[in-house]
Design an enzyme around this catalytic site. Structure first.
Site, PDB file in Angstrom:
ATOM      1  N   GLU A 199      30.690  22.485  21.850  1.00 21.02           N
ATOM      2  CA  GLU A 199      32.084  22.163  21.528  1.00 21.02           C
ATOM      3  C   GLU A 199      32.666  23.172  20.551  1.00 21.02           C
ATOM      4  O   GLU A 199      33.808  23.648  20.719  1.00 21.02           O
ATOM      5  CB  GLU A 199      32.162  20.745  20.948  1.00 21.02           C
ATOM      6  CG  GLU A 199      31.877  19.661  21.990  1.00 21.02           C
ATOM      7  CD  GLU A 199      31.653  18.286  21.394  1.00 21.02           C
ATOM      8  OE1 GLU A 199      32.063  17.303  22.029  1.00 21.02           O
ATOM      9  OE2 GLU A 199      31.074  18.184  20.290  1.00 21.02           O
TER      10      GLU A 199
ATOM     11  N   GLU B  83      24.952  14.972  25.402  1.00 24.55           N
ATOM     12  CA  GLU B  83      24.899  13.726  24.635  1.00 24.55           C
ATOM     13  C   GLU B  83      24.385  12.534  25.424  1.00 24.55           C
ATOM     14  O   GLU B  83      23.826  11.595  24.835  1.00 24.55           O
ATOM     15  CB  GLU B  83      26.295  13.409  24.066  1.00 24.55           C
ATOM     16  CG  GLU B  83      26.699  14.273  22.876  1.00 24.55           C
ATOM     17  CD  GLU B  83      27.256  15.641  23.266  1.00 24.55           C
ATOM     18  OE1 GLU B  83      27.711  16.371  22.378  1.00 24.55           O
ATOM     19  OE2 GLU B  83      27.234  15.982  24.481  1.00 24.55           O
TER      20      GLU B  83
END
Length: 798
Positions: free
Chosen positions: A592, A612
């Site tokens: 990210e 994740e």
């Protein structure tokens, strides 16, 4: 004088395992390549080369950054296509290690080479001078050895071996190309049998085999002792031999036996093929390529070869705990303990260290220009963290030399030859002024080559005067989590380097990044996020979240998650260009972070992904918002008739499956790198290129992007994706918890409960991310996955 030499196209002669992989790596580097082999006797003339290219897709580790780029290799044969050689600036011969076969091929191809073309052989040990016999003076001046190590995409080392006739500028031109374009680390070797790395590395393997037999140690125990516990490749000794190929290993040993008789090499008695190796080769057990070698996998079990019975028996033998404890001691104490111990494993290790040190001292003057080149060759070609001269120096140069001499006098060494006089005349082999050259009797500094200026922090050896990137330059701010600094010669550019384990993102790093943007906007032309270690960032620091979660549950995490999202937007909308210099892992929050910068400069070996779901969560730091924005941008670029969902579904699969790119090239295809992002082949050039890119953006009058307007698919998009998830759940392809995670990812990326075609901003999507991320923290299944990862390091499937 510049050493620049444009190489527009390469030809590789020989589509064997090495030749085909060299061609594949040229494609990784965006160098057009023609792969030649013999004409097929039946079917298409190029069938042999075409089959070799097809087989590249099956190799593991993958030779291509992106497997479907195999089609970019042009295949050819020696009967119909020799005229193509005239368009090649570099021709690399990589056929079997037979001098007569190579000479026959040279007679066929050399008349077709361009007058300016560089000609090189990838031989692993044959004499380059002997191979050049029959060449005219002009071609001899353009000919040298260029020895890649297997697998060539991943192994840093290339040995460059000139003859006396090779022009110096040819070597400079090739080294520049090999370094920057192909990302290799070059050692210039002497034209002696097996050159540097194989000469010393194979001797080390032979010494291990000899001493293992002497001390009665099995292959599995030896590999446990000689792998990561010594700071060497995980494949250690015998597993490495299996990977290389036992026939190849036997050939390299035979080259030493044939070319290094006792009157030239006092260690010649060791060059006979070890009985266990000969027995395996004779029975066709050639290692990994044949399914069996020193080890054999049967189901989930790894069996080891037992020379006494000639059969395979249960493996899994390990190092004694007392020896493991010795290996964790500082170098001087470690070697003393090993030498004085009566434990057979300790005695084995000491003997191997001593044998290699004895060998490199005797042969340094004839196999390498200096000790630094020898250490680098072993580190880069055999995966050692520390070269043999470095380990000797770390243990105490004079003390270790005395121990070796005592063992020689006592008849414990592999030969009776004394250490050369130069060993006693110096107190260290590596010093700030350079590394010892036994041939010239002096310390030699590094060669000056223009391409090396691109490496702000080149790799160094113990004792060398080298800057440490963790403390070099000028510190602007530093705490326990982050260092903000400027590099020497680049005081206009702020650098941010993390100090956390695996460069994870915790509260300290997040605060430090805010400070970095503040500093950069006030005092610098740009900001580069660069790490001194291999991982760019392994993502959010789960351990750092635990205290807040234990104290206040998911509600306590939401403010922290918002801080992470806020720093992503701060990076994206900074008033100076922010560049992410990525190499190694960039997972979860690390991925990210890279996505929210103005530009990414990525080493080829960069592995990006939003992972994740492996811990029962969804990306919460803006990753899903980024992918939704990219789908909207791609749709808009395609025109009014292009449906956002067409792009969204492909991007959705990345976080939903926790996909990680196998290269920077694949990361670009997955959407984590953009078309104008830069891929760098040599990892040590990454910082130089990142600073250059940030400066270029600043010089062009950089302005941050306008606030994003993101077109989303809303309810209809969510329904479309969920219908596919239902089928997967009902077909037992995913678990109910996977279904929940997949549904939440769809809800965020589609913008929630809004109409198709609605336009939202990043804050809207980030709120959806944050709410679902925090809700999952209270889910028992997610908690099981998080604890499983923290306790075992492996994902839990529930």
């Amino acid at each position: 004088m510049t050493s620049r030499f444009p190489i527009r196209q390469v030809a590789v002669l020989g589509a064997g395992v090495m030749g085909a992989q060299i061609a594949a790596h040229c494609i990784n580097a965006r160098v057009p390549v023609i792969l030649f082999d013999l004409p097929a006797k039946e079917g298409p003339k190029n069938a042999i080369a075409e089959k070799a290219v097809a087989n590249l897709k099956k190799l593991n580790p993958a030779p291509f950054g992106l497997s479907n780029e195999a089609a970019l290799i042009r295949t050819a044969n020696y009967e119909d296509d020799l005229a193509l050689l005239a368009s090649c600036d570099l021709v690399i011969e990589a056929i079997a290690e037979r001098m007569d076969w190579k000479h026959d091929l040279y007679k066929k191809v050399t008349p077709h080479l361009a007058d300016h073309a560089l000609f090189a052989t990838n031989t692993s040990g044959l004499s380059i001078t002997a191979l050049s016999e029959g060449f005219g003076a002009d071609l001899r001046a353009r000919f040298c050895g260029v020895h890649f190590f297997n697998p060539p995409r991943y192994m840093p080392l290339v040995e460059l071996i000139p003859t006396k006739a090779t022009r110096p500028e040819v070597l400079d031109q090739l080294e520049t190309f090999l370094t920057t374009t192909l990302g290799k680390s070059v050692v210039r070797a002497m034209d002696t049998p097996n050159f540097v790395a194989n000469r010393v590395g194979v001797f080390s393997i032979l010494a291990v085999m000899h001493e293992a037999e002497k001390f009665g140690l099995s292959f599995d125990v030896v590999d446990d002792l000689t792998g990561t516990k010594l700071g060497r490749a995980k494949s250690a000794t015998f597993r490495t031999a299996d990977v290389v190929g036992l026939d190849t290993m036997a050939h390299v040993i035979k080259t030493m036996l044939d070319t290094l008789p006792a009157d030239k090499d006092p260690f010649a008695a060791l060059y006979a093929t070890p009985p266990a190796l000969k027995a395996l080769v004779d029975k066709g057990a050639l290692g990994q390529k044949s399914g069996a070698g020193f080890f054999k996998k049967v189901g989930k079990d790894i069996l080891r070869f037992d020379p006494s019975s000639g059969d395979y028996v249960a493996g899994g033998g390990k190092a004694d705990e007392i020896v493991v404890r010795m290996l964790k001691k500082p170098a001087a104490e470690r070697f003393k303990l090993l030498r004085e111990s009566t434990n057979p494993q300790a005695q084995f290790l000491w003997s191997v260290f001593r044998d290699v040190w004895h060998y490199i001292a005797v042969h340094l003057g004839t196999v390498a220009d200096n000790a630094r080149d020898l250490d680098f060759a072993i580190r880069w070609g055999f995966g050692w963290n520390e070269g043999p001269f470095e380990s000797w120096q770390a243990g105490g140069w004079k003390q270790v030399a005395d121990w070796i001499s005592e063992d020689i006098a006592a008849g414990k060494a592999l030969c009776a030859t004394r250490l050369p006089d130069w060993v006693g005349s110096i107190d260290a082999v590596h010093k700030p002024e350079g590394s010892w050259s036994a041939a010239e009797g002096r310390y030699k500094a590094r060669r000056e080559l223009l391409v090396m200026r691109r490496q702000l922090f080149p790799q160094s050896v113990l004792g060398e005067a080298a800057a440490d990137p963790r403390s070099a330059g000028t510190t602007v701010f530093e705490d326990e989590s982050i260092r903000l600094w400027t590099a020497p010669g680049a005081d206009d550019m702020l650098l941010a380097s993390f100090k956390t384990k695996m460069n994870t993102l915790g509260p300290g790093v997040i605060a430090g990044l805010h400070k970095a943007v503040d500093e950069a906007e006030q005092r610098f032309v740009g900001l580069v996020v660069w790490q001194a270690g291999e991982a760019f960032s392994a993502g959010a620091d789960l351990q750092a979240m635990l205290p807040a979660f234990m104290a206040g549950g998911a509600k306590a995490i939401e403010p922290e998650e918002k801080k992470l999202q806020d720093v992503m937007l701060r990076l994206r909308y900074a008033q100076v260009p922010v560049v992410a210099a990525v190499r190694g892992l960039a997972l979860g929050g690390g991925c990210e972070l890279a996505a929210y910068t103005a530009r990414r400069v990525a080493a080829l070996e960069s592995y990006l992904g939003l992972v994740e779901v492996g811990v029962g969560l969804i990306p919460g730091g803006g990753g899903l918002t980024y992918l939704a924005r990219r789908a909207s941008e791609l749709s808009r670029a395609g025109g009014a008739d292009v449906d956002v969902l067409a792009f969204l579904k492909a991007l959705y699969m990345q976080p939903a499956t926790a996909a990680v790119s196998k290269s920077a090239i694949e990361a670009r295809q997955m959407g984590y790198l953009q078309p104008d992002d830069v891929i760098v082949l040599h990892k040590d050039e990454l910082l130089h290129v990142a600073i250059s890119q940030a400066r270029a953006l600043a010089d062009a009058g950089y302005r941050p992007p306008m606030p994003a307007r993101i077109t989303v698919e809303g309810r209809s998009g969510i329904a479309t994706i969920k219908s596919q998830l239902v089928n997967m759940r009902d077909g037992a392809q995913i678990t109910p918890h996977d279904f929940l995670l997949g549904s939440m990812i769809a809800e965020v990326m589609c913008g929630g409960e809004v109409d198709a075609g609605s336009v939202v901003d990043e804050h809207w999507l980030m709120r959806l991310e944050r709410e679902r991320f925090c809700a999952l923290l209270d889910n028992a299944k997610t908690q099981e996955r998080i604890m499983g990862m923290l306790q075992t390091g492996k994902p839990v499937r529930n």
